[in-house]
Design a protein around this motif. Structure first.
Motif, mmCIF file in Angstrom:
data_model
loop_
_atom_site.group_PDB
_atom_site.id
_atom_site.type_symbol
_atom_site.label_atom_id
_atom_site.label_comp_id
_atom_site.label_asym_id
_atom_site.label_seq_id
_atom_site.Cartn_x
_atom_site.Cartn_y
_atom_site.Cartn_z
ATOM 1 N N SER A 320 0.840 -1.195 0.000
ATOM 2 C CA SER A 320 0.000 0.000 0.000
ATOM 3 C C SER A 320 0.875 1.245 0.000
ATOM 4 C CB SER A 320 -0.998 -0.018 1.159
ATOM 5 O OG SER A 320 -0.347 0.116 2.369
ATOM 6 N N CYS A 321 2.103 1.115 0.519
ATOM 7 C CA CYS A 321 3.046 2.226 0.427
ATOM 8 C C CYS A 321 3.460 2.429 -1.034
ATOM 9 C CB CYS A 321 4.276 1.898 1.279
ATOM 10 S SG CYS A 321 5.050 3.315 1.979
ATOM 11 N N ASP A 323 1.667 1.656 -3.549
ATOM 12 C CA ASP A 323 0.484 2.210 -4.217
ATOM 13 C C ASP A 323 0.483 3.732 -4.096
ATOM 14 O OD1 ASP A 323 -2.085 1.940 -5.511
ATOM 15 O OD2 ASP A 323 -2.960 2.522 -3.593
ATOM 16 N N ALA A 324 0.741 4.224 -2.885
ATOM 17 C CA ALA A 324 0.794 5.677 -2.687
ATOM 18 C C ALA A 324 1.940 6.280 -3.491
ATOM 19 C CB ALA A 324 0.969 5.992 -1.209
ATOM 20 N N GLY A 327 0.955 6.508 -7.011
ATOM 21 C CA GLY A 327 -0.002 7.606 -7.129
ATOM 22 C C GLY A 327 0.698 8.945 -7.193
ATOM 23 N N CYS A 328 1.697 9.141 -6.331
ATOM 24 C CA CYS A 328 2.443 10.403 -6.318
ATOM 25 C C CYS A 328 3.202 10.601 -7.619
ATOM 26 C CB CYS A 328 3.444 10.413 -5.172
ATOM 27 S SG CYS A 328 2.681 10.899 -3.662
ATOM 28 N N ASN A 333 2.345 17.006 -10.680
ATOM 29 C CA ASN A 333 3.140 18.077 -10.091
ATOM 30 C C ASN A 333 4.331 18.385 -10.985
ATOM 31 O OD1 ASN A 333 1.898 18.875 -7.707
ATOM 32 N ND2 ASN A 333 2.553 16.992 -6.685
ATOM 33 N N ILE A 433 7.167 23.926 -4.257
ATOM 34 C CA ILE A 433 6.265 23.127 -5.081
ATOM 35 C C ILE A 433 7.031 22.288 -6.090
ATOM 36 C CG2 ILE A 433 5.892 24.872 -6.901
ATOM 37 C CD1 ILE A 433 3.066 22.869 -5.371
ATOM 38 N N ILE A 435 9.884 20.848 -5.615
ATOM 39 C CA ILE A 435 10.567 19.677 -5.069
ATOM 40 C C ILE A 435 9.610 18.778 -4.299
ATOM 41 C CG2 ILE A 435 12.843 20.724 -4.931
ATOM 42 C CD1 ILE A 435 12.251 21.030 -1.900
ATOM 43 N N ILE A 436 8.353 19.212 -4.173
ATOM 44 C CA ILE A 436 7.441 18.445 -3.324
ATOM 45 C C ILE A 436 7.296 16.998 -3.792
ATOM 46 C CG2 ILE A 436 5.436 19.415 -4.532
ATOM 47 C CD1 ILE A 436 3.884 19.028 -1.952
ATOM 48 N N VAL A 439 10.502 15.034 -3.117
ATOM 49 C CA VAL A 439 10.670 14.833 -1.675
ATOM 50 C C VAL A 439 9.696 13.776 -1.171
ATOM 51 C CG1 VAL A 439 10.254 15.920 0.560
ATOM 52 C CG2 VAL A 439 11.645 17.080 -1.131
ATOM 53 N N THR A 440 8.441 13.847 -1.672
ATOM 54 C CA THR A 440 7.465 12.848 -1.262
ATOM 55 C C THR A 440 7.913 11.457 -1.674
ATOM 56 O OG1 THR A 440 5.776 14.494 -1.588
ATOM 57 C CG2 THR A 440 5.046 12.250 -1.362
ATOM 58 N N ALA A 442 10.913 10.437 -2.134
ATOM 59 C CA ALA A 442 12.021 10.029 -1.274
ATOM 60 C C ALA A 442 11.498 9.570 0.081
ATOM 61 C CB ALA A 442 12.992 11.183 -1.102
ATOM 62 N N SER A 443 10.558 10.354 0.603
ATOM 63 C CA SER A 443 10.027 10.049 1.921
ATOM 64 C C SER A 443 9.289 8.719 1.919
ATOM 65 C CB SER A 443 9.114 11.192 2.319
ATOM 66 O OG SER A 443 8.469 10.914 3.490
ATOM 67 N N LEU A 444 8.515 8.486 0.852
ATOM 68 C CA LEU A 444 7.800 7.218 0.765
ATOM 69 C C LEU A 444 8.761 6.055 0.577
ATOM 70 C CD1 LEU A 444 4.649 8.143 -1.310
ATOM 71 C CD2 LEU A 444 4.756 7.477 1.071
#
Lengths: 502, 502
Positions: A320-321, A323-324, A327-328, A333, A433, A435-436, A439-440, A442-444
């Motif tokens: 599910s991670c 999957d997110a 999605g990102c 963006n 905006i 790098i969002i 960054v997301t 990377a974070s995920l």
């Protein structure tokens, strides 16, 4: 006269017209029927073709059908051969019924149903005979009342027991058979005289049917629920690894556009995690059935099947991670290409290392040997994740042109050094905006790494519970002393890399 | 003599010792047995208590058990009453068997099994009688061969059909009964003389049992699979909304520490999304069963049940995003409190608005009326998401102390204006690592908004397919002309806000 003639002509014309209309109607009808028939035939053909493909993709399904045929044909000998028919007192019907109802695709399901049927039948039979005995002593008036009340109470209780999760998972069929047998025996005791003899015959025919089922299902190309579960879980691990690596590569690796023929394949690989997300029910039912199976292949009788369900749960959490993450990646963006390029190698490393850990876990389960590599791989994965964290940590100091190229080398110092303030002034402002997204991602990725560790723990627990063989001593010594790869491992890794590039 | 005496004393001592040992052993054994019995009784008590609670939580389970008892008791009258018993030619057994096997918890399942049983039995019966007729004309030698071969072929084919997904979903039980009846009739034709009469009696008893089941299951407190599915889906929508709002509040709203008694409740609400993730199998089976049900309550016969499965799928997609969100929130990244505080109100708004949309969807389905508010709520949700995007967009320009307080008001201008370069120089450098968590949360919130739109689409499709009543004309006119809230809507919204604060 002229009017008559005219009328006659009109009539003829009208008749011709009607006949023509009839002709057209007929033709239309015939055409329509042909079309409908052709449509139905076409649909039927498609259906049969699809069904045939289903069997061709997994020939064990064809074999299962033949097995059912064989079991039924052999049990019907109890009708054809007079001595056998008389031997079971004309109760051969129950043997056939048992075979039809009990024979299932996997050996585990067949055994589960057989045991349930035998236990349910005997328990209910004894109880019913007891009730019948009590009732028959109570007089003609009371007999149906006693039997009726006991039937009502026991049937209700047994029905309720089917709602209790533990019983539902293992003895659902047994409870059903209990109700069935109890009703049949206790009620028919009112009409049949030789109840005990009948019960005995029925029990023996059920035993005959059951043993036939178990023999056919376990000897002729058996399909083991345990083996199915095992293949499902290892396959899902691979799919998860492919999805993870695929989505990281898709996002960061913009150098080579995928070829058209490979694109479909890549897309399919990328969506493999969906299989992981949707296989909960299958895993649970397989694990429930596998418990009934005797030792087979490399699995002993008390193999910890429920642990596979836990592995499945940790895989789903990871999926599910992903999957997110996907999605990102697919959201629209805008992204700063600079930052993406800078992060590319390090993120790919995190993705590749995580995928490698997952694949190694699949290999561990496949070989049923504790892996000597998995510790190293987990360490590598974690250090890659830490590198990614450090990179993010040091990012604002890295945008000056001078340090951009050797970003990777200087990142650890950059994180702590703050004396290059002149660099700060020179660097370009990047709005958040841009790098969002990166960054997301990377974070995920970092979150995924944490969840992959969950899978590692679950697999390690399995390897302890199932007593997997330890890795070879030489390797483990090497591992502890100098932490280098063995030649075999290096070869494996190279092969892996080639695979990943391909 | 002295030695004898000594030996005698020793023997006595030994005997006393042995007896003492025996006594101790006995006591230990008795104690052990007591302990085991007490343990078993305690475990049994716990089990019964748990089972009882299961029923108390959903009294319909108790009612179902009573219904089974009633159906079985009434069908057993065919044994007790002589005229009825003779009326079905002593075949009352088949009526009882039908009731036991066919009676299920939901009306849909009962109807599905009944229809399957009747169709399977009649089709197989006709075929078997046909085969028997052909075989009986082929001579004594060929008869068993023809019957056996046809049995083998048809049983294999019917078994294979059970692998085909469409048949498996709807006619699995029918295929089983087909095999059962065909075997019983065709094979027993070899021994039984009056096959047609027997077939007729059995068919009539099966019909009696089936109709009894359908009547009892549909008249006495019926449990409709459709209704269950509907309640499950609307409940899951609420759970999803609570989870989403809960996790956003937990992360951003640090003002009030939750009280101990509320904490458990909050935690439970937060994890509601897990129910959504795990209800795929239930939804699919309920939707399959609901198709068989006649019009009931507010649902007509061809209610688009499969659409609920689609809504479920879009909910799961949203839930996996929330899963990743919660994972990120619980990860141990350091976060800049500044940025979190700045983003707090706007992110809470996105969370609240999304949750409000989801709740409104639940209300739409509950009332079976198209909502006049959902468009406005979706617009609000999207504009909140856009605000969040704008905020992120303008962030680097907002860190100067002067603009920090009126961040929200100036953000749109700030995004475009770049003439306040002096501000840029004054602002504090925040390393990326400090904002990574909050940025990820924001990004996942935006992704969640996209997925909520997926749910909105699915629910709208449902409202079209199921012909939900349109909202009142007055409201829709107001909506199109001036886009203001109606007084009722305002009241609703206030109530909602109060609810959210509480």
């Amino acid at each position: 006269m002229g009017g008559d003639h005219k009328e006659g002509v009109q009539e003829v014309e009208w008749r011709i017209k009607v006949e023509e209309d009839n002709e057209t109607l007929k033709r239309a009808l015939v055409g329509c029927m042909w079309a409908v028939t052709a449509g139905v035939v076409l649909k039927l053909c498609k259906f049969v073709k699809k069904a045939w493909e289903l069997g061709v993709n997994d020939p064990r399904k064809f074999i299962h059908c033949l097995k059912v045929g064989v079991a039924l044909s052999s049990v019907s000998l109890f009708y054809y051969l007079k001595p056998l028919y008389d031997g079971v007192g004309g109760n051969a019907m129950w043997a056939i019924m048992t075979v039809v109802v009990v024979f299932e695709y996997t050996a585990g399901a067949t055994i589960c149903k057989t045991v349930n049927r035998i236990c349910g039948t005997s328990l209910a039979g004894f109880l019913a005979i007891g009730v019948h005995w009590v009732a028959s002593r109570a007089g003609d008036q009371l007999e149906p009342v006693i039997v009726g009340v006991s039937l009502f109470l026991l049937a209700s209780a047994a029905t309720f027991s089917r709602f209790i999760p533990t019983i539902k998972a293992r003895f659902d069929y047994g409870a059903l058979i209990f109700i069935l047998t109890f009703s049949l025996v206790s009620v028919s005791g009112y009409r049949v005289d030789e109840l005990l003899v009948m019960a005995q015959y029925r029990m023996s025919t059920i035993l005959i049917g059951s043993s036939l089922c178990i023999i056919v299902s376990m000897i002729l190309c058996p399909v083991w629920a345990g083996q199915e579960l095992y293949v499902l879980v290892t396959g899902n691990l691979d799919k998860l690894a492919n999805s993870l690596q695929g989505c990281v590569t898709q996002y960061f690796d913009c150098t080579e556009a995928p070829e058209a023929e490979n694109e479909e394949e890549t897309r399919k690989q990328l969506l493999g995690y969906k299989c992981v997300l949707s296989s909960k029910a299958t895993e649970e039912s397989m694990a429930n059935l596998a418990r009934w199976e005797p030792a087979h292949g490399r699995f002993n009788f008390r193999h910890p099947w429920s642990q596979y369900v836990k592995i499945g749960a940790s895989m789903r959490s990871c999926a599910s991670c992903i999957d997110a993450l996907i999605g990102c990646i697919n959201s629209d963006n805008e992204t700063s290409d600079d930052m993406k390029r800078n992060m590319s190698s390090i993120s790919m490393k995190v993705g590749t290392n995580s995928a490698r850990v997952i694949r190694e876990l699949a290999t561990t389960i496949r070989n049923m040997k504790k892996s000597s590599k998995v510790d190293i791989l987990v360490t590598e994965m974690n250090s890659a994740a830490q590198e990614l964290r450090n990179f993010l940590n040091s990012y604002p100091n890295m945008l000056s042109p001078s340090s951009q190229n050797n970003a990777k080398d200087t990142q650890t110092e950059a994180a702590s050094s703050s004396d290059d303030d002149d660099d700060v002034a020179a660097k370009r402002e990047i709005p958040l905006i841009e790098i969002i997204q990166v960054v997301t991602v990377a974070s995920l990725l970092i979150e995924t790494v944490t969840r992959v560790e969950g899978i590692v723990e679950a697999v390690e627990e399995l390897s302890d519970l199932a007593k997997f063989q330890p890795p070879l001593c030489v390797k483990s010594k090497q591992h502890t002393t100098d932490n280098k790869f063995s030649p075999i491992q290096q070869k494996d890794d190279e092969a892996m890399r080639t695979l990943q590039i391909v």
